[in-house]
Write an enzyme that holds these catalytic residues in place. Structure first.
Site, PDB file in Angstrom:
ATOM      1  N   CYS A 304       0.808  -1.220   0.000  1.00 56.47           N
ATOM      2  CA  CYS A 304       0.000   0.000   0.000  1.00 56.47           C
ATOM      3  C   CYS A 304       0.843   1.273   0.000  1.00 56.47           C
ATOM      4  O   CYS A 304       0.640   2.168  -0.825  1.00 56.47           O
ATOM      5  CB  CYS A 304      -0.971  -0.019   1.176  1.00 56.47           C
ATOM      6  SG  CYS A 304      -0.190   0.025   2.810  1.00 56.47           S
ATOM      7  N   HIS A 352      -2.590   1.012   6.793  1.00 57.88           N
ATOM      8  CA  HIS A 352      -2.963   0.941   5.373  1.00 57.88           C
ATOM      9  C   HIS A 352      -3.211   2.347   4.842  1.00 57.88           C
ATOM     10  O   HIS A 352      -3.590   3.253   5.588  1.00 57.88           O
ATOM     11  CB  HIS A 352      -4.218   0.085   5.187  1.00 57.88           C
ATOM     12  CG  HIS A 352      -4.478  -0.267   3.751  1.00 57.88           C
ATOM     13  ND1 HIS A 352      -3.699  -1.155   3.058  1.00 57.88           N
ATOM     14  CD2 HIS A 352      -5.416   0.181   2.865  1.00 57.88           C
ATOM     15  CE1 HIS A 352      -4.148  -1.264   1.814  1.00 57.88           C
ATOM     16  NE2 HIS A 352      -5.185  -0.444   1.669  1.00 57.88           N
ATOM     17  N   HIS A 364      -5.857   1.618  -4.377  1.00 58.30           N
ATOM     18  CA  HIS A 364      -4.925   1.134  -3.356  1.00 58.30           C
ATOM     19  C   HIS A 364      -4.496  -0.292  -3.666  1.00 58.30           C
ATOM     20  O   HIS A 364      -5.093  -0.980  -4.496  1.00 58.30           O
ATOM     21  CB  HIS A 364      -5.565   1.207  -1.960  1.00 58.30           C
ATOM     22  CG  HIS A 364      -6.678   0.225  -1.742  1.00 58.30           C
ATOM     23  ND1 HIS A 364      -6.868  -0.446  -0.550  1.00 58.30           N
ATOM     24  CD2 HIS A 364      -7.675  -0.210  -2.559  1.00 58.30           C
ATOM     25  CE1 HIS A 364      -7.926  -1.232  -0.640  1.00 58.30           C
ATOM     26  NE2 HIS A 364      -8.430  -1.110  -1.837  1.00 58.30           N
TER      27      HIS A 364
END
Length: 389
Positions: A304, A352, A364
């Site tokens: 990420c 994240h 993402h």
């Protein structure tokens, strides 16, 4: 006779046991044994429900995300320390070579002026704690020229600097070792979390996997619904902005000048920021479909924070490697004020991150086994957001 009688053995009596009594005793013993075994046997754990598996797997993936950030952090520290150690060792080698040259010059001075003592002058100089001390003890300083004294003083300075540099190199090597150890530990932790998640999923039957997929679809539908609500809010806000902009133009009589305070977009500070965000989104969209790989920063795969770092790099903005550092970069913004290109962070541990593209959605790199994709920002609990530039 009485004496003999006292040595007689008492005759033992034999007690007969009836077959019925013997059978009952054996049966009771068997029952007792079975009861003991049952009590000692560990009760079998009930199989977790699909909902419990889903919650556990999600939690394991989140934990793996946290460990991935630790891995990225340790990897970055390891690379920095390795470069630092290499530089220090190179500098130390050069300084040592220069010291050896200076020592040779000093040895020549000592040999030229040394007159007494059983130890050879060069050897005496080499074994001395300090050339200054050596020349003082041999009373040669008074006979030296200013240039020779300068050489000795310079040597002492270089020697002290070399010792300090060696200590710094040693400390950096120890720090590098610690970073490498942390890197290995983080890697093992990530692999353990992912292995546990795979093991849980592998135990599901076909029917249970179908139910799990249904749960995921329900979760995604709810997140999509919230994204659609945000998209409507953004559309209304943009329509209102355009209406006000049109009113301003009419009030200015159709002039081409720009009134003070006129912006270039909803919440946008200037055209430069908008142009940078456009580059970020173009790059992010081009990565859709590439696999998530923990610890990867492109170009064929990403985690990420690796994706967000690479995307903003195309706009000339250098982001740190981890989510924990990226969240500290730029200006904090509320969810209601998000603009395309902003970074959205998730979970309380900030494990994240995604790139906002508008309409309540982001691009993402989700998790192992998934590819880079568009998804609602409401799929996970939002921690906060930043605008890097």
């Amino acid at each position: 006779m009485s004496a003999l009688a006292s040595h007689r053995k008492t005759r033992s009596r034999t007690v007969k046991t009836s077959p019925a009594v013997g059978f009952t005793t054996a049966a009771l013993a068997s029952v007792t044994l079975l009861s003991t075994q049952s009590a000692n046997a560990a009760p079998s754990d009930p199989k977790p429900s699909v909902e419990e598996v889903q919650k556990k797997v999600d939690d394991l993936y989140r934990q793996a995300g946290t460990e991935t950030q630790k891995y990225n952090q340790a990897k970055e520290a390891t690379e920095e320390k390795r470069q630092q150690v290499g530089k220090l060792l190179d500098e130390n080698a050069q300084r040592t070579e220069k010291l050896n040259e200076s020592r040779q010059v000093l040895g020549n001075y000592a040999a030229a002026q040394y007159r007494t003592g059983a130890v050879a002058p060069t050897a005496a100089l080499l074994f001395a704690d300090s050339p200054q001390q050596y020349f003082d003890q041999t009373q040669l300083m008074d006979r030296m020229t200013d240039r020779q004294r300068d050489v000795i003083a310079d040597y002492e300075t270089q020697r002290a600097a070399a010792a300090k540099q060696r200590a710094a190199a040693t400390e950096s090597l120890e720090s590098l070792t610690r970073s490498q150890r942390a890197l290995r530990t983080s890697k093992q932790d990530v692999q353990a979390k992912l292995a546990e998640a795979r093991e849980l999923l592998s135990r599901l039957t076909a029917e249970e996997k179908a139910r799990l997929a249904a749960i995921e679809r329900k979760k995604a539908d709810e997140a999509r619904r919230k994204a659609e609500q945000k998209a409507e809010q953004e559309a209304k806000a943009e329509a209102e902005r355009q209406r006000r902009e049109k009113e301003r133009e009419q009030n200015q009589g159709g002039g081409t000048g720009t009134a003070p305070g006129t912006g270039t977009g909803s919440g946008s500070s200037d055209g430069t920021s908008t142009a940078k965000a456009a580059k970020v989104l173009d790059f992010a969209r081009a990565q859709i479909g590439k696999p998530y790989v923990w610890g990867a920063a492109g170009p064929s795969s990403y985690d990420c924070s690796g994706l967000t770092q690479a995307a903003w790099k195309t706009a000339g903005v250098s982001l740190p490697r981890t989510t924990w550092d990226q969240v500290k970069t730029g200006k904090r913004v509320e969810t209601k004020d998000l603009l395309p290109g902003d970074l959205v962070f998730f979970y309380d541990d900030i494990s994240h991150v995604g790139i906002y593209i508008g309409d309540g959605k982001m691009i993402h790199a989700p998790k192992p086994g998934a590819n880079v994709r568009e998804e609602s920002i409401f799929y996970m609990p939002i921690y906060g957001s930043v605008r890097p530039a």
